[in-house]
Design an enzyme around this catalytic site. Structure first.
Site, PDB file in Angstrom:
ATOM      1  N   CYS A 101      14.750  38.958  46.695  1.00 42.76           N
ATOM      2  CA  CYS A 101      15.208  38.519  48.017  1.00 42.76           C
ATOM      3  C   CYS A 101      16.023  39.579  48.750  1.00 42.76           C
ATOM      4  CB  CYS A 101      16.003  37.220  47.911  1.00 42.76           C
ATOM      5  SG  CYS A 101      14.968  35.818  47.454  1.00 42.76           S
ATOM      6  N   HIS A 144      10.625  33.967  64.988  1.00 47.26           N
ATOM      7  CA  HIS A 144      10.097  35.333  64.986  1.00 47.26           C
ATOM      8  C   HIS A 144      11.179  36.386  65.218  1.00 47.26           C
ATOM      9  CE1 HIS A 144       6.321  33.154  65.065  1.00 47.26           C
ATOM     10  NE2 HIS A 144       5.767  34.267  64.593  1.00 47.26           N
ATOM     11  N   GLU A 201      13.382  26.496  53.225  1.00 44.25           N
ATOM     12  CA  GLU A 201      12.648  27.752  53.429  1.00 44.25           C
ATOM     13  C   GLU A 201      11.333  27.763  52.671  1.00 44.25           C
ATOM     14  OE1 GLU A 201      14.612  30.952  50.416  1.00 44.25           O
ATOM     15  OE2 GLU A 201      15.705  30.641  52.277  1.00 44.25           O
TER      16      GLU A 201
END
Length: 134
Positions: free
Chosen positions: A24, A73, A112
């Site tokens: 991550c 985005h 997520e």
């Protein structure tokens, strides 16, 4: 009696966890799912929102504005101004951004992935069980 109103939205974004000791720490993306929960004891008694806690469309508009300006985005490290935008951080950040416009806001849930979920619910010792419905 308490009424619980939930509205969900999704966004695509990238992030990286600078200090993470695994993969991550590398830039990667998620298809985030967010649910905002509002609660209250009183329904509107008159006007176009009679018998509503609040109007879903108003909640959607506030969430859409936040999504477009900071979340969808984007690189969350940049727009949320942190070196570690974890799901926990994101949930609290969204709550703090929305609360002034949604005074009945009681919790924000961020996923997520389809197997992970974080709930931010301030001023309580444990999350409301309604937040964990499947």
């Amino acid at each position: 009696m308490t009424f619980w109103l939930e509205k969900s939205f999704s966004f695509e974004a990238m992030h990286y966890l600078t200090y993470h000791d695994g993969k991550c720490s590398r830039p990667h993306g998620h298809s985030y799912q967010v649910t905002v929960q509002l609660s209250g004891k009183e329904l509107e008694t008159t006007g176009p929102k009679k018998n509503m806690l609040t109007d879903f469309s108003g909640v959607a508009l506030v969430c859409q504005n936040l999504k477009e300006k900071y979340l969808d985005h984007y690189c969350l490290n940049e727009t949320l101004e942190t070196d570690s935008p974890t799901s926990e951080f994101i949930a609290k950040w969204i709550y703090e951004q929305l609360k002034p416009q949604l005074p009945l806001l009681s919790a924000v849930i961020v996923s997520e992935t389809h197997t992970t979920r974080v709930t931010y619910q301030p001023d309580t010792t444990e999350p409301d069980k309604a937040l964990f419905r499947q």
